[in-house]
Design a protein around this motif. Structure first.
Motif, PDB file in Angstrom:
ATOM      1  N   LEU A  30       0.829  -1.214   0.000  1.00 35.17           N
ATOM      2  CA  LEU A  30       0.000   0.000   0.000  1.00 35.17           C
ATOM      3  C   LEU A  30       0.857   1.255   0.000  1.00 35.17           C
ATOM      4  CD1 LEU A  30      -2.776  -1.124   2.507  1.00 35.17           C
ATOM      5  CD2 LEU A  30      -3.116  -0.575   0.094  1.00 35.17           C
ATOM      6  N   GLN A  31       1.958   1.216   0.769  1.00 31.67           N
ATOM      7  CA  GLN A  31       2.835   2.392   0.798  1.00 31.67           C
ATOM      8  C   GLN A  31       3.508   2.610  -0.553  1.00 31.67           C
ATOM      9  OE1 GLN A  31       5.439   1.801   4.121  1.00 31.67           O
ATOM     10  NE2 GLN A  31       3.746   2.022   5.554  1.00 31.67           N
ATOM     11  N   ILE A  32       4.007   1.528  -1.129  1.00 33.64           N
ATOM     12  CA  ILE A  32       4.691   1.657  -2.429  1.00 33.64           C
ATOM     13  C   ILE A  32       3.694   2.096  -3.501  1.00 33.64           C
ATOM     14  CG2 ILE A  32       5.972   0.398  -4.210  1.00 33.64           C
ATOM     15  CD1 ILE A  32       7.190  -1.289  -1.937  1.00 33.64           C
ATOM     16  N   ARG A  33       2.496   1.536  -3.422  1.00 32.16           N
ATOM     17  CA  ARG A  33       1.459   1.910  -4.381  1.00 32.16           C
ATOM     18  C   ARG A  33       1.219   3.424  -4.349  1.00 32.16           C
ATOM     19  NH1 ARG A  33      -4.919   0.061  -4.964  1.00 32.16           N
ATOM     20  NH2 ARG A  33      -5.012   1.035  -6.976  1.00 32.16           N
ATOM     21  N   ARG A  34       1.135   3.989  -3.163  1.00 32.47           N
ATOM     22  CA  ARG A  34       0.889   5.429  -3.020  1.00 32.47           C
ATOM     23  C   ARG A  34       2.034   6.232  -3.657  1.00 32.47           C
ATOM     24  NH1 ARG A  34      -2.302   8.904  -3.726  1.00 32.47           N
ATOM     25  NH2 ARG A  34      -3.884   7.787  -2.558  1.00 32.47           N
ATOM     26  N   HIS A  35       3.282   5.798  -3.401  1.00 32.65           N
ATOM     27  CA  HIS A  35       4.424   6.522  -3.985  1.00 32.65           C
ATOM     28  C   HIS A  35       4.387   6.470  -5.510  1.00 32.65           C
ATOM     29  CE1 HIS A  35       6.229   7.281  -0.177  1.00 32.65           C
ATOM     30  NE2 HIS A  35       6.447   6.025   0.109  1.00 32.65           N
ATOM     31  N   PHE A  76       4.468  13.640 -10.350  1.00 38.45           N
ATOM     32  CA  PHE A  76       5.926  13.679 -10.534  1.00 38.45           C
ATOM     33  C   PHE A  76       6.682  13.997  -9.247  1.00 38.45           C
ATOM     34  CE2 PHE A  76       4.368  14.953 -14.901  1.00 38.45           C
ATOM     35  CZ  PHE A  76       4.448  13.657 -15.392  1.00 38.45           C
ATOM     36  N   GLU A  77       6.105  13.708  -8.115  1.00 38.37           N
ATOM     37  CA  GLU A  77       6.842  13.833  -6.850  1.00 38.37           C
ATOM     38  C   GLU A  77       6.168  12.966  -5.788  1.00 38.37           C
ATOM     39  OE1 GLU A  77       6.114  18.187  -6.217  1.00 38.37           O
ATOM     40  OE2 GLU A  77       5.273  17.489  -4.316  1.00 38.37           O
ATOM     41  N   THR A  78       6.938  12.583  -4.793  1.00 42.18           N
ATOM     42  CA  THR A  78       6.359  11.835  -3.673  1.00 42.18           C
ATOM     43  C   THR A  78       7.192  12.080  -2.425  1.00 42.18           C
ATOM     44  OG1 THR A  78       5.503   9.691  -2.950  1.00 42.18           O
ATOM     45  CG2 THR A  78       7.618   9.654  -4.092  1.00 42.18           C
ATOM     46  N   GLU A  79       6.545  11.956  -1.269  1.00 45.28           N
ATOM     47  CA  GLU A  79       7.255  12.158  -0.006  1.00 45.28           C
ATOM     48  C   GLU A  79       7.426  10.818   0.684  1.00 45.28           C
ATOM     49  OE1 GLU A  79       5.465  15.043   2.530  1.00 45.28           O
ATOM     50  OE2 GLU A  79       7.114  14.931   3.971  1.00 45.28           O
ATOM     51  N   VAL A  80       8.673  10.474   0.994  1.00 47.46           N
ATOM     52  CA  VAL A  80       8.948   9.175   1.625  1.00 47.46           C
ATOM     53  C   VAL A  80       9.287   9.427   3.095  1.00 47.46           C
ATOM     54  CG1 VAL A  80      10.299   7.047   1.481  1.00 47.46           C
ATOM     55  CG2 VAL A  80       9.914   8.408  -0.583  1.00 47.46           C
ATOM     56  N   LYS A  81       8.333   9.105   3.974  1.00 51.46           N
ATOM     57  CA  LYS A  81       8.543   9.438   5.391  1.00 51.46           C
ATOM     58  C   LYS A  81       9.469   8.450   6.087  1.00 51.46           C
ATOM     59  CE  LYS A  81       4.607  12.372   6.056  1.00 51.46           C
ATOM     60  NZ  LYS A  81       3.199  12.216   5.804  1.00 51.46           N
ATOM     61  N   ASP A  82       9.493   7.223   5.598  1.00 54.62           N
ATOM     62  CA  ASP A  82      10.319   6.180   6.221  1.00 54.62           C
ATOM     63  C   ASP A  82      11.781   6.359   5.751  1.00 54.62           C
ATOM     64  OD1 ASP A  82      11.773   3.819   6.523  1.00 54.62           O
ATOM     65  OD2 ASP A  82      10.003   2.536   6.306  1.00 54.62           O
ATOM     66  N   ASP A  83      12.657   6.744   6.697  1.00 52.70           N
ATOM     67  CA  ASP A  83      14.039   7.078   6.321  1.00 52.70           C
ATOM     68  C   ASP A  83      14.790   5.889   5.722  1.00 52.70           C
ATOM     69  OD1 ASP A  83      13.794   9.701   6.963  1.00 52.70           O
ATOM     70  OD2 ASP A  83      14.466   9.430   9.045  1.00 52.70           O
ATOM     71  N   GLU A  86      16.974   3.455   0.653  1.00 52.80           N
ATOM     72  CA  GLU A  86      16.926   2.381  -0.362  1.00 52.80           C
ATOM     73  C   GLU A  86      16.562   2.959  -1.737  1.00 52.80           C
ATOM     74  OE1 GLU A  86      14.293  -0.840   0.932  1.00 52.80           O
ATOM     75  OE2 GLU A  86      13.794  -1.254  -1.169  1.00 52.80           O
ATOM     76  N   VAL A  87      15.576   3.865  -1.724  1.00 53.72           N
ATOM     77  CA  VAL A  87      15.122   4.462  -2.985  1.00 53.72           C
ATOM     78  C   VAL A  87      16.219   5.355  -3.579  1.00 53.72           C
ATOM     79  CG1 VAL A  87      13.507   6.177  -3.890  1.00 53.72           C
ATOM     80  CG2 VAL A  87      12.655   4.325  -2.483  1.00 53.72           C
ATOM     81  N   LYS A  88      16.870   6.120  -2.717  1.00 54.27           N
ATOM     82  CA  LYS A  88      17.931   7.021  -3.199  1.00 54.27           C
ATOM     83  C   LYS A  88      19.049   6.221  -3.870  1.00 54.27           C
ATOM     84  CE  LYS A  88      17.635  11.166  -0.352  1.00 54.27           C
ATOM     85  NZ  LYS A  88      18.215  11.930   0.753  1.00 54.27           N
ATOM     86  N   GLU A 123      14.527  16.619  -2.200  1.00 54.75           N
ATOM     87  CA  GLU A 123      14.388  17.805  -1.319  1.00 54.75           C
ATOM     88  C   GLU A 123      13.868  17.288   0.000  1.00 54.75           C
ATOM     89  OE1 GLU A 123      11.709  20.751  -2.890  1.00 54.75           O
ATOM     90  OE2 GLU A 123      13.013  21.115  -4.611  1.00 54.75           O
ATOM     91  N   GLY A 124      14.722  17.225   1.016  1.00 54.61           N
ATOM     92  CA  GLY A 124      14.304  16.633   2.291  1.00 54.61           C
ATOM     93  C   GLY A 124      13.861  15.198   2.034  1.00 54.61           C
ATOM     94  N   ASN A 125      12.622  14.895   2.435  1.00 53.65           N
ATOM     95  CA  ASN A 125      12.124  13.525   2.220  1.00 53.65           C
ATOM     96  C   ASN A 125      11.397  13.363   0.883  1.00 53.65           C
ATOM     97  OD1 ASN A 125      12.844  13.446   4.996  1.00 53.65           O
ATOM     98  ND2 ASN A 125      11.620  11.586   5.140  1.00 53.65           N
ATOM     99  N   LYS A 126      11.451  14.393   0.069  1.00 58.15           N
ATOM    100  CA  LYS A 126      10.717  14.318  -1.209  1.00 58.15           C
ATOM    101  C   LYS A 126      11.601  13.837  -2.349  1.00 58.15           C
ATOM    102  CE  LYS A 126       6.929  17.551  -0.879  1.00 58.15           C
ATOM    103  NZ  LYS A 126       6.408  18.838  -1.309  1.00 58.15           N
ATOM    104  N   VAL A 127      11.016  13.029  -3.210  1.00 61.29           N
ATOM    105  CA  VAL A 127      11.676  12.636  -4.455  1.00 61.29           C
ATOM    106  C   VAL A 127      10.914  13.334  -5.573  1.00 61.29           C
ATOM    107  CG1 VAL A 127      12.199  10.707  -5.999  1.00 61.29           C
ATOM    108  CG2 VAL A 127      12.301  10.374  -3.519  1.00 61.29           C
ATOM    109  N   LEU A 128      11.626  14.084  -6.400  1.00 69.37           N
ATOM    110  CA  LEU A 128      10.960  14.837  -7.466  1.00 69.37           C
ATOM    111  C   LEU A 128      11.533  14.453  -8.831  1.00 69.37           C
ATOM    112  CD1 LEU A 128      11.742  17.159  -4.978  1.00 69.37           C
ATOM    113  CD2 LEU A 128       9.863  18.188  -6.208  1.00 69.37           C
ATOM    114  N   ILE A 129      10.647  14.325  -9.797  1.00 64.82           N
ATOM    115  CA  ILE A 129      11.074  14.058 -11.178  1.00 64.82           C
ATOM    116  C   ILE A 129      11.329  15.415 -11.832  1.00 64.82           C
ATOM    117  CG2 ILE A 129      10.418  12.953 -13.382  1.00 64.82           C
ATOM    118  CD1 ILE A 129      10.313  10.936 -11.124  1.00 64.82           C
TER     119      ILE A 129
END
Ligand code: SF4
Length: 450
Positions: free
Chosen positions: A369-374, A382-389, A394-396, A411-417
């Motif tokens: 469910l979490q991955i689905r939301r991202h 074109f952006e998502t916030e990953v709260k789980d450090d 892992e994503v980075k 940007e902080g916890n955000k991943v932006l395209i």
């Protein structure tokens, strides 16, 4: 866009109309009972009875050889009545087994060729649905896919009178050479006639579906197809990438081979050329492969960040539950997916026995469910916030090359395209997709990402 980037990132990958993607569904988890439990859970969790309804109408009179849809080719129209009977029956089964009366916000007829069916059969189908459910009083959208070769004035009038205000016309490409290669002969005059009649009747959103990367398609063909499209100025344009998946059983991709297909850079150039022409004519790019005029609800949803994506593609109706009726349809309760039987016979037989004809599906874990939301956020905004450090790390790691190539930023916890990363958004989603980790071979499983 550089050739090197395209070569590097044009790899087999999911289209992400769902997460987990179909090859990773744990089908053994799902039967009718467990599927209906997820439907109930949706109702209680989101405190809403609003749904989207997708109805698959699978028959086509002739085979377009590029097609990847679930369809049945026949010229025998005697198939219409028993099939519509089965869909109406399936709807009744849902109504009797769900513990709430649904409110429909979105209803889409897809296929196959919905306009294979006579206007009177379509009217019988829609009437039996709208008289047994509630339709949202203000926010509802009824739409259908129309084949320009067999959509009659009567189809357009009857469906409009039933509440349909949006249709999409399957066009692909106007070049006679391409049309011959894909076995879909469809002159501009046919499209123009249906388009003009739909406008005259009052349809408020007309979409033209184009495809790039088709066999024998050249840059000149794409320019000509866009020029013809601009003569009619549809409200929306889909510009889909041709998905070459000849290994999928029954799709019918034959009559040409890889040598007839524009490759990598050449293929992307087709998209970029069409995009430049459409943007200079006033269209806005929406999501990965859609364009809309600024007045259209899809463009407005993109601007307001309310765009949603489900099995039907990008949509403005953000419901968390989609019921799919008909052969091969996929339903989505947000917590689970369920796909119906994939042959007409098996589908009709199970429905007539009083069953919801689910043959495979998946129940989503918390992680799913979490991955689905991202993935949904990336595909729509074109952006998502990953709260789980830990997951962010892992994503980075998975996105490190895309970061170096300027396709994503953090940007902080955000991943932006980034702007130049938009054509590679599927690649970015793959860094979130835990099902792909450790998978040795994706060839023969997914089409290419660019
Ligand atoms: S492209 Fe449409 S009309 Fe052609 S075979 Fe596929 S579903 Fe049928």
């Amino acid at each position: 866009m550089s050739q090197t980037l395209i070569q590097k990132y044009n790899v087999p990958g999911p289209r992400y109309t769902s997460y987990p993607t179909v090859p990773f569904w744990k089908n053994s988890q799902l039967d009718e009972k467990s599927w209906l439990e997820t439907v109930h859970f949706n109702y209680t969790s989101f405190s809403t009875n609003e749904i989207s309804l997708y109805i698959h109408l699978p028959f086509c009179e002739s085979l377009c050889t590029f097609c990847g849809c679930h369809k049945r080719i026949t010229k025998n129209h005697a198939v219409e009545t028993p099939y519509i009977n089965a869909v109406i029956e399936e709807w009744k089964i849902y109504l009797s087994k769900m513990d709430f009366t649904p409110v429909i916000r979105e209803l889409h007829l897809g296929g196959g060729t919905p306009t294979f069916f006579s206007p009177s059969e379509l009217e019988r189908l829609i009437t039996s649905i709208v008289t047994t459910a509630n339709i949202h009083p203000t926010e509802f959208e009824f739409s259908f896919e129309a084949h320009p070769n067999n959509t009659t004035d009567e189809h357009l009038e009857v469906l409009f009178s039933l509440g349909f205000k949006r249709l999409s016309l399957g066009i692909q490409d106007y070049s006679p050479t391409v049309q011959q290669a894909i076995h879909r002969i469809q002159p501009f005059e046919n499209v123009s006639k249906v388009h003009a009649k739909a406008k005259e009747i009052g349809y408020s959103s007309i979409s033209h579906d184009l495809v790039f990367g088709l066999p024998k398609q050249t840059l000149a063909d794409v320019k000509d197809t866009v020029a013809k499209t601009l003569l009619l100025m549809p409200d929306r344009i889909s510009l889909y990438s041709y998905a070459h998946v000849p290994w999928v059983k029954g799709v019918g991709q034959r009559g040409y081979d890889e040598n007839d297909l524009p490759q990598d850079y050449e293929k992307r150039e087709l998209y970029e050329t069409a995009k430049a022409l459409l943007e200079s004519a006033g269209y806005l790019e929406v999501g990965m492969d859609h364009f809309a005029l600024p007045h259209d609800s899809l463009a407005i949803a993109m601007k307001n960040k309310t765009l949603h994506r489900n099995f039907m593609g990008y949509t403005t109706q953000n419901t968390s539950m989609m019921i799919g009726l008909g052969m091969s349809s996929i339903s989505d309760s947000w917590f689970g997916f369920a796909q119906n039987e994939k042959t007409v016979e098996a589908y009709q037989e199970r429905v007539m026995q009083g069953e919801i004809p689910v043959f495979r599906g998946h129940i989503l874990s918390q992680e799913d469910l979490q991955i689905r939301r991202h993935i949904l956020d990336l595909m729509c905004h074109f952006e998502t916030e990953v709260k789980d450090d830990n997951f962010l790390d892992e994503v980075k790691l998975g996105l490190s090359e895309m970061l170096e190539d300027g396709l994503v930023t953090f940007e902080g916890n955000k991943v932006l395209i980034t702007e130049s990363g938009i054509p590679f958004v599927r690649n970015a989603c793959m860094a979130f997709d835990r099902d792909l980790k450790g998978l040795e071979k994706r060839e023969g499983m997914f089409s290419k990402t660019v």
